[in-house]
Each structure stands twice: as structure tokens, then as C-alpha cells.
Design a protein around this motif. Structure first.
Motif, PDB file in Angstrom:
ATOM      1  N   ILE A   1       0.300  -0.172 -16.520  1.00 21.61           N
ATOM      2  CA  ILE A   1      -0.937  -0.942 -16.325  1.00 21.61           C
ATOM      3  C   ILE A   1      -2.039  -0.097 -15.703  1.00 21.61           C
ATOM      4  CG2 ILE A   1       0.342  -3.100 -16.128  1.00 21.61           C
ATOM      5  CD1 ILE A   1      -0.528  -3.034 -13.077  1.00 21.61           C
ATOM      6  N   SER A   2      -1.680   0.952 -15.001  1.00 16.78           N
ATOM      7  CA  SER A   2      -2.702   1.759 -14.315  1.00 16.78           C
ATOM      8  C   SER A   2      -3.640   2.458 -15.293  1.00 16.78           C
ATOM      9  CB  SER A   2      -2.067   2.760 -13.355  1.00 16.78           C
ATOM     10  OG  SER A   2      -1.340   3.744 -14.063  1.00 16.78           O
ATOM     11  N   ARG A   3      -3.261   2.523 -16.571  1.00 22.56           N
ATOM     12  CA  ARG A   3      -4.163   3.134 -17.557  1.00 22.56           C
ATOM     13  C   ARG A   3      -5.479   2.363 -17.634  1.00 22.56           C
ATOM     14  NH1 ARG A   3      -0.816  -0.034 -20.725  1.00 22.56           N
ATOM     15  NH2 ARG A   3      -1.845  -1.167 -22.434  1.00 22.56           N
ATOM     16  N   HIS A   4      -5.428   1.039 -17.414  1.00 22.97           N
ATOM     17  CA  HIS A   4      -6.649   0.232 -17.447  1.00 22.97           C
ATOM     18  C   HIS A   4      -7.529   0.540 -16.230  1.00 22.97           C
ATOM     19  CE1 HIS A   4      -4.957  -1.945 -20.773  1.00 22.97           C
ATOM     20  NE2 HIS A   4      -3.945  -2.379 -20.045  1.00 22.97           N
ATOM     21  N   ARG A   5      -6.906   0.757 -15.085  1.00 23.87           N
ATOM     22  CA  ARG A   5      -7.647   1.145 -13.871  1.00 23.87           C
ATOM     23  C   ARG A   5      -8.320   2.489 -14.098  1.00 23.87           C
ATOM     24  NH1 ARG A   5      -6.866   4.443  -9.501  1.00 23.87           N
ATOM     25  NH2 ARG A   5      -7.712   3.717  -7.513  1.00 23.87           N
ATOM     26  N   ASP A   6      -7.537   3.444 -14.587  1.00 21.07           N
ATOM     27  CA  ASP A   6      -8.067   4.786 -14.822  1.00 21.07           C
ATOM     28  C   ASP A   6      -9.217   4.769 -15.838  1.00 21.07           C
ATOM     29  OD1 ASP A   6      -6.071   5.610 -13.100  1.00 21.07           O
ATOM     30  OD2 ASP A   6      -4.805   6.474 -14.674  1.00 21.07           O
ATOM     31  N   ALA A   7      -9.088   3.939 -16.870  1.00 19.23           N
ATOM     32  CA  ALA A   7     -10.114   3.884 -17.914  1.00 19.23           C
ATOM     33  C   ALA A   7     -11.391   3.213 -17.424  1.00 19.23           C
ATOM     34  CB  ALA A   7      -9.575   3.143 -19.137  1.00 19.23           C
ATOM     35  N   GLY A   8     -11.241   2.220 -16.571  1.00 13.41           N
ATOM     36  CA  GLY A   8     -12.393   1.416 -16.196  1.00 13.41           C
ATOM     37  C   GLY A   8     -13.087   1.782 -14.913  1.00 13.41           C
ATOM     38  N   LEU A   9     -12.374   2.415 -14.006  1.00  9.82           N
ATOM     39  CA  LEU A   9     -12.901   2.630 -12.661  1.00  9.82           C
ATOM     40  C   LEU A   9     -13.494   4.029 -12.515  1.00  9.82           C
ATOM     41  CD1 LEU A   9     -13.041   1.136  -9.949  1.00  9.82           C
ATOM     42  CD2 LEU A   9     -10.860   2.168  -9.356  1.00  9.82           C
ATOM     43  N   LEU A  10     -14.727   4.077 -12.041  1.00  6.74           N
ATOM     44  CA  LEU A  10     -15.373   5.351 -11.758  1.00  6.74           C
ATOM     45  C   LEU A  10     -15.074   5.786 -10.325  1.00  6.74           C
ATOM     46  CD1 LEU A  10     -17.298   7.588 -12.712  1.00  6.74           C
ATOM     47  CD2 LEU A  10     -19.188   6.173 -11.884  1.00  6.74           C
ATOM     48  N   ALA A  11     -15.119   4.842  -9.388  1.00  7.87           N
ATOM     49  CA  ALA A  11     -14.872   5.151  -7.975  1.00  7.87           C
ATOM     50  C   ALA A  11     -14.594   3.862  -7.223  1.00  7.87           C
ATOM     51  CB  ALA A  11     -16.082   5.852  -7.361  1.00  7.87           C
ATOM     52  N   GLN A  12     -14.056   3.999  -6.020  1.00  2.72           N
ATOM     53  CA  GLN A  12     -13.834   2.838  -5.181  1.00  2.72           C
ATOM     54  C   GLN A  12     -13.724   3.254  -3.717  1.00  2.72           C
ATOM     55  OE1 GLN A  12      -9.378   2.205  -6.422  1.00  2.72           O
ATOM     56  NE2 GLN A  12      -9.841   0.754  -4.806  1.00  2.72           N
ATOM     57  N   ASP A  13     -13.995   2.303  -2.856  1.00  2.00           N
ATOM     58  CA  ASP A  13     -13.617   2.386  -1.448  1.00  2.00           C
ATOM     59  C   ASP A  13     -12.630   1.255  -1.230  1.00  2.00           C
ATOM     60  OD1 ASP A  13     -15.109   4.547  -0.607  1.00  2.00           O
ATOM     61  OD2 ASP A  13     -16.728   3.359   0.250  1.00  2.00           O
ATOM     62  N   LEU A  14     -11.560   1.524  -0.510  1.00  2.00           N
ATOM     63  CA  LEU A  14     -10.549   0.514  -0.240  1.00  2.00           C
ATOM     64  C   LEU A  14     -10.385   0.420   1.268  1.00  2.00           C
ATOM     65  CD1 LEU A  14      -7.117   0.116  -2.011  1.00  2.00           C
ATOM     66  CD2 LEU A  14      -7.465  -0.413   0.368  1.00  2.00           C
ATOM     67  N   LEU A  15     -10.683  -0.754   1.800  1.00  2.00           N
ATOM     68  CA  LEU A  15     -10.552  -1.017   3.226  1.00  2.00           C
ATOM     69  C   LEU A  15      -9.279  -1.821   3.453  1.00  2.00           C
ATOM     70  CD1 LEU A  15     -14.205  -2.269   3.738  1.00  2.00           C
ATOM     71  CD2 LEU A  15     -13.343   0.010   4.237  1.00  2.00           C
ATOM     72  N   VAL A  16      -8.363  -1.324   4.270  1.00  2.00           N
ATOM     73  CA  VAL A  16      -7.172  -2.067   4.638  1.00  2.00           C
ATOM     74  C   VAL A  16      -7.517  -2.861   5.891  1.00  2.00           C
ATOM     75  CG1 VAL A  16      -4.762  -1.927   5.351  1.00  2.00           C
ATOM     76  CG2 VAL A  16      -5.661  -0.291   3.682  1.00  2.00           C
ATOM     77  N   THR A  17      -7.268  -4.171   5.843  1.00  2.00           N
ATOM     78  CA  THR A  17      -7.613  -5.028   6.972  1.00  2.00           C
ATOM     79  C   THR A  17      -6.385  -5.771   7.477  1.00  2.00           C
ATOM     80  OG1 THR A  17      -8.148  -6.997   5.660  1.00  2.00           O
ATOM     81  CG2 THR A  17      -9.915  -5.368   5.966  1.00  2.00           C
ATOM     82  N   ARG A  18      -6.470  -6.202   8.731  1.00  2.00           N
ATOM     83  CA  ARG A  18      -5.462  -7.060   9.356  1.00  2.00           C
ATOM     84  C   ARG A  18      -6.122  -8.424   9.556  1.00  2.00           C
ATOM     85  NH1 ARG A  18      -3.191  -2.944  14.023  1.00  2.00           N
ATOM     86  NH2 ARG A  18      -2.617  -1.283  12.579  1.00  2.00           N
ATOM     87  N   PRO A  19      -5.823  -9.387   8.706  1.00  2.00           N
ATOM     88  CA  PRO A  19      -6.540 -10.656   8.755  1.00  2.00           C
ATOM     89  C   PRO A  19      -6.404 -11.378  10.101  1.00  2.00           C
ATOM     90  CG  PRO A  19      -5.289 -10.475   6.729  1.00  2.00           C
ATOM     91  CD  PRO A  19      -4.860  -9.336   7.609  1.00  2.00           C
ATOM     92  N   LEU A  20      -7.547 -11.834  10.605  1.00  2.00           N
ATOM     93  CA  LEU A  20      -7.560 -12.716  11.773  1.00  2.00           C
ATOM     94  C   LEU A  20      -7.585 -14.172  11.311  1.00  2.00           C
ATOM     95  CD1 LEU A  20     -10.133 -10.789  13.982  1.00  2.00           C
ATOM     96  CD2 LEU A  20      -7.633 -10.716  14.101  1.00  2.00           C
ATOM     97  N   TRP A  21      -8.268 -14.416  10.197  1.00  2.00           N
ATOM     98  CA  TRP A  21      -8.285 -15.709   9.523  1.00  2.00           C
ATOM     99  C   TRP A  21      -7.986 -15.443   8.058  1.00  2.00           C
ATOM    100  CZ3 TRP A  21      -9.192 -20.585  11.555  1.00  2.00           C
ATOM    101  CH2 TRP A  21      -9.564 -20.627  12.901  1.00  2.00           C
ATOM    102  N   LEU A  22      -7.128 -16.267   7.449  1.00  2.00           N
ATOM    103  CA  LEU A  22      -6.781 -16.097   6.041  1.00  2.00           C
ATOM    104  C   LEU A  22      -6.548 -17.469   5.438  1.00  2.00           C
ATOM    105  CD1 LEU A  22      -6.126 -14.024   3.790  1.00  2.00           C
ATOM    106  CD2 LEU A  22      -3.747 -14.087   4.567  1.00  2.00           C
ATOM    107  N   ASN A  23      -7.256 -17.751   4.362  1.00  2.00           N
ATOM    108  CA  ASN A  23      -7.143 -19.050   3.682  1.00  2.00           C
ATOM    109  C   ASN A  23      -7.340 -20.216   4.641  1.00  2.00           C
ATOM    110  OD1 ASN A  23      -6.542 -17.766   1.194  1.00  2.00           O
ATOM    111  ND2 ASN A  23      -4.417 -17.563   1.816  1.00  2.00           N
ATOM    112  N   GLY A  24      -8.307 -20.068   5.552  1.00  2.00           N
ATOM    113  CA  GLY A  24      -8.641 -21.142   6.480  1.00  2.00           C
ATOM    114  C   GLY A  24      -7.720 -21.276   7.674  1.00  2.00           C
ATOM    115  N   GLU A  25      -6.790 -20.361   7.827  1.00  2.00           N
ATOM    116  CA  GLU A  25      -5.848 -20.442   8.943  1.00  2.00           C
ATOM    117  C   GLU A  25      -5.931 -19.199   9.807  1.00  2.00           C
ATOM    118  OE1 GLU A  25      -1.860 -21.228   7.661  1.00  2.00           O
ATOM    119  OE2 GLU A  25      -2.483 -22.836   6.310  1.00  2.00           O
ATOM    120  N   GLN A  26      -5.924 -19.428  11.133  1.00  2.00           N
ATOM    121  CA  GLN A  26      -5.921 -18.311  12.066  1.00  2.00           C
ATOM    122  C   GLN A  26      -4.578 -17.596  11.978  1.00  2.00           C
ATOM    123  OE1 GLN A  26      -6.675 -19.360  16.152  1.00  2.00           O
ATOM    124  NE2 GLN A  26      -7.352 -17.307  16.650  1.00  2.00           N
TER     125      GLN A  26
END
Length: 156
Positions: A114-139
Motif C-alpha cells: 500500500i505504501s506505493r500510493h503514499r510514495d506516488a502521491g506525497l511530496l512532503a510531510q511533517d508528522l507530529l506525534v502527540t499525547r492526547p489530553l482530550w480525545l473524542n470528547g473525553e479527558q
């Protein structure tokens, strides 16, 4: 920009982080104007834009992420900048129960295909890893205090 993959140091830091809880990944995406599939890809020669190719990747990624408890919360195009500025075309937010689940998705038997689609379509990205404090309306459990009592005062 342009970034396409994490450096070895970035991957090790992610993998070895002590936080064992939920992580959400905010991806800022820049698409190619025209998808660039390799000659060996079934889609080679197809007239499609980078966003279309990346959506194919995201749909397939969402399926394999679900096998380890991951979810795609958002895949969206950027409408405009309301505050600040930049040159991103899209946003993708994925949430995983832990780091190991995300890594398992990358090691899934279908990921390379499946990564062939990522490679074909994506020029660049920034990826931020987060630790959710709130997620789907829940703390969520506070990653700093190891409780839900993260805030000094209620949020209004």
C-alpha cells in the motif's frame, strides 16, 4: 520541508519513548500535482493527482491500523490558513493505543504494497506525534501527572 521519512534518530526516539499510552499523529501533507507511480506499479501511467493516490494509501492504512486498534480520526484538505501560514494541502490524524501498535502497522504484511500510493502521491510531510489530553470528547490520562487532573483550572 521537504521531509518524507523519519531519520533513524527520530524513529529510535519515537520507539524508545517511555510513554506507553495513546498517541495521536498529526500529519501535515503536501501532495504532488501529478501522482508518480513507479513503472512496476499497476497504476503506472494512470492520470491521477497526488491527493487521489494518497487517499488510496490512507484508506488501506486505516484498514490495517484497525487490526491493532488504530483509527483514522481525520483526513481533510486544507481550506485556508486562519492563523499563520504555510504550504500544506492536507491533514491526516491517526490515533493508536500505543507506539507498538503504530510500529506493527508499518510492519504489517500489506504495508509495503500500500505504501506505493503514499510514495506516488506525497511530496512532503511533517508528522507530529502527540499525547492526547482530550480525545473524542473525553479527558485522557495526563502523560505528565499520570492522572486525569492535568489542568489547574477547568476549561470553559
Amino acid at each position: 520541508m521537504p521531509a518524507f521519512h523519519p531519520t533513524a534518530a527520530q524513529f529510535r526516539a519515537f520507539r524508545d519513548d517511555e510513554h506507553g499510552g495513546t498517541v495521536s499523529q498529526v500529519n501535515l501533507l503536501k501532495f504532488r500535482v501529478k501522482a508518480e507511480y513507479k513503472r512496476s506499479d499497476p497504476e503506472y501511467g494512470e492520470d491521477c493527482d497526488g491527493q487521489t493516490a494518497y487517499v488510496r494509501y490512507s484508506e488501506a492504512f486505516t484498514e490495517i491500523a484497525a487490526e491493532v486498534g488504530g483509527t483514522t480520526t481525520l483526513l481533510a484538505t486544507v481550506e485556508r490558513y486562519f492563523i499563520g501560514g504555510g504550504d500544506w494541502d492536507g491533514v491526516l490524524v491517526n490515533t493508536f493505543p500505543n507506539r507498538a501498535a503504530f510500529i506493527a502497522t508499518l510492519n504489517h504484511e500489506k504495508y509495503k504494497s500500500i505504501s506505493r500510493h503514499r510514495d506516488a502521491g506525497l511530496l512532503a510531510q511533517d508528522l507530529l506525534v502527540t499525547r492526547p489530553l482530550w480525545l473524542n470528547g473525553e479527558q485522557q490520562k495526563c502523560p505528565i501527572l499520570k492522572s486525569t487532573a492535568c489542568w489547574a483550572r477547568p476549561i470553559r
